[in-house]
Write a protein that holds these residues in place. Structure first.
Motif, PDB file in Angstrom:
ATOM      1  N   LEU A 102      69.076  74.175  60.201  1.00 48.36           N
ATOM      2  CA  LEU A 102      68.872  73.407  61.315  1.00 48.36           C
ATOM      3  C   LEU A 102      69.467  72.250  60.243  1.00 48.36           C
ATOM      4  N   GLU A 103      70.592  71.190  60.366  1.00 46.41           N
ATOM      5  CA  GLU A 103      71.034  70.627  59.413  1.00 46.41           C
ATOM      6  C   GLU A 103      70.574  68.845  60.058  1.00 46.41           C
ATOM      7  N   PHE A 104      69.557  67.879  60.888  1.00 45.20           N
ATOM      8  CA  PHE A 104      69.865  66.545  61.123  1.00 45.20           C
ATOM      9  C   PHE A 104      70.618  65.730  59.950  1.00 45.20           C
ATOM     10  N   ALA A 112      68.104  65.684  56.568  1.00 50.30           N
ATOM     11  CA  ALA A 112      67.268  66.819  56.999  1.00 50.30           C
ATOM     12  C   ALA A 112      67.227  68.079  57.284  1.00 50.30           C
ATOM     13  N   ARG A 113      66.983  68.954  56.526  1.00 47.32           N
ATOM     14  CA  ARG A 113      67.047  70.784  56.448  1.00 47.32           C
ATOM     15  C   ARG A 113      65.633  71.277  56.977  1.00 47.32           C
ATOM     16  N   MET A 114      65.934  72.321  58.348  1.00 46.38           N
ATOM     17  CA  MET A 114      64.520  72.567  58.339  1.00 46.38           C
ATOM     18  C   MET A 114      64.907  74.302  59.083  1.00 46.38           C
ATOM     19  N   PRO A 115      64.287  74.939  58.377  1.00 49.78           N
ATOM     20  CA  PRO A 115      64.777  76.591  59.140  1.00 49.78           C
ATOM     21  C   PRO A 115      64.439  76.631  60.848  1.00 49.78           C
ATOM     22  N   ILE A 180      73.867  67.000  64.505  1.00 54.88           N
ATOM     23  CA  ILE A 180      73.162  68.299  63.955  1.00 54.88           C
ATOM     24  C   ILE A 180      74.015  70.021  63.939  1.00 54.88           C
ATOM     25  N   SER A 181      73.647  70.553  62.557  1.00 59.88           N
ATOM     26  CA  SER A 181      74.181  71.477  62.135  1.00 59.88           C
ATOM     27  C   SER A 181      73.968  72.565  62.138  1.00 59.88           C
ATOM     28  N   LEU A 182      73.837  73.861  61.801  1.00 62.57           N
ATOM     29  CA  LEU A 182      72.955  75.246  61.894  1.00 62.57           C
ATOM     30  C   LEU A 182      73.901  75.762  60.016  1.00 62.57           C
ATOM     31  N   ARG A 183      73.626  75.605  59.295  1.00 61.71           N
ATOM     32  CA  ARG A 183      73.551  76.570  58.127  1.00 61.71           C
ATOM     33  C   ARG A 183      72.996  77.840  57.664  1.00 61.71           C
ATOM     34  N   GLN A 208      63.538  71.587  48.350  1.00 65.38           N
ATOM     35  CA  GLN A 208      64.687  71.351  49.718  1.00 65.38           C
ATOM     36  C   GLN A 208      63.604  70.384  50.897  1.00 65.38           C
ATOM     37  N   THR A 209      62.840  70.971  50.808  1.00 67.10           N
ATOM     38  CA  THR A 209      61.720  70.524  51.428  1.00 67.10           C
ATOM     39  C   THR A 209      61.287  68.360  50.717  1.00 67.10           C
TER      40      THR A 209
END
Ligand code: HEC
Length: 287
Positions: A102-104, A112-115, A180-183, A208-209
């Motif tokens: 999920l990308e915010f 911010a990207r988080m699984p 918000i997006s899903l990638r 990434q983190t």
């Protein structure tokens, strides 16, 4: 190099530049994007969620932007459970593939990207204000910024129930969230074919983190400070690199570059810094 400050209100020319930039980002990141949703204004989201039986609730957290390792500071936000917001905006199938991300995306280019798995494991909320009605801002100690606007949305985590999250600092707490997006995870930019993914996957995940919310690697990442780390890392010696990551203020007093979270042990911070350097030096620069 200077960065755009996250100031409001936005001037028309800045808004145009931002629109052009967002279009460019969308074009560049299109191959990985599954769906990107601009969040509705809080009042509209409120109506939408209320119709589904969700109300904003008071949520107490240790606020990472105000806290240091030895001085945790608690705050109460008015917030919606993030899974309700995600289901309402992306559809209920957002949970189906835990290895997606999920990308915010924030108004100032911070990403911010988080699984997805993280959202299934820990409880997150999208805050729309402070529970006591005070201005929706925070002082960001790590970046030396005062009264930073948090709205329209601020992603917060229930780190009282899950104290391990307190060691992470503010990395996973994007504010001014507008989209918000899903990638898909690990795009070609971070692990190009030809690079041994078994050896480097963990390194890429660290980048990434901790880094790609603001910087980029071969065009992938945030736009707060759009510096290609794969290029820059090769120009910086090991000692200066460690200083930038562990004590940025010692390299450039007043810099907005945050140190690696001080909730990690000193040994771990050093290990992460050198792993990142090794990886970025090995990573081919995309043409
Ligand atoms: C919250 C945003 C943010 C995050 C996260 C972040 N940086 Fe930065 N970084 C900056 C900003 C802003 C600057 C510009 C500093 C300046 O010039 O004052 C910077 C500067 C740098 C520089 C110095 C560039 C130069 O001038 O040579 C390096 C190297 C760097 N960052 C590496 C990293 C790495 C590696 C990570 C991940 C561990 C990281 N940064 C995480 C915002 C960030």
């Amino acid at each position: 190099m200077s960065i755009p400050a996250s100031s409001h209100p936005v001037s028309p020319s800045r808004a145009r530049r931002r629109a052009a930039w967002l279009l460019l980002c969308a074009a560049l990141s299109a191959p990985w994007a599954v769906s990107a949703e601009t969040l509705p204004a809080p009042a509209a989201l409120h109506r939408q969620l209320l119709a589904q039986g969700h109300k904003a609730q008071a949520v107490t957290v240790v606020e990472p932007h105000l806290s240091s390792k030895d001085q945790p500071v608690q705050r109460r936000y008015l917030a919606y459970p993030v899974e309700a917001v995600l289901s309402a905006t992306l559809g209920p199938s957002w949970q189906a593939q835990p290895d997606r991300e999920l990308e915010f995306k924030a108004l100032d280019g911070f990403v911010a990207r988080m699984p997805v798995a993280r959202f299934l494991k820990y409880r997150a909320y999208l805050a729309v204000g402070l529970a006591d009605g005070q201005p929706f801002t925070v002082d960001n100690l790590a970046q030396g910024e005062k009264r930073v606007a948090l709205g329209p949305y601020y992603l917060i985590w229930d780190n009282l129930s899950a104290p391990t999250l307190q060691a992470e600092g503010g990395t996973h707490w994007p504010y001014q969230v507008a989209e918000i997006s899903l990638r898909a995870v690990n795009p070609e930019a971070l692990l190009p074919s030809g690079m041994d993914s078994g050896r480097w996957a963990e390194h890429a995940a660290l980048a990434q983190t901790y880094c790609l919310s603001c910087h980029q690697i071969n065009g992938f990442g945030g736009a707060k400070m759009p510096l290609n780390l794969a290029v820059r890392a090769k120009l910086i010696d090991a000692r200066t690199w460690q200083s930038w990551l562990l004590q940025p203020q010692s390299v450039k007093p007043g810099t907005a570059m945050p140190a690696l979270p001080d909730g990690l042990s000193a040994a771990e911070r050093q290990r992460i810094a050198s792993q990142l350097h090794d990886y970025l030096k090995a990573l081919p620069v995309a043409p």
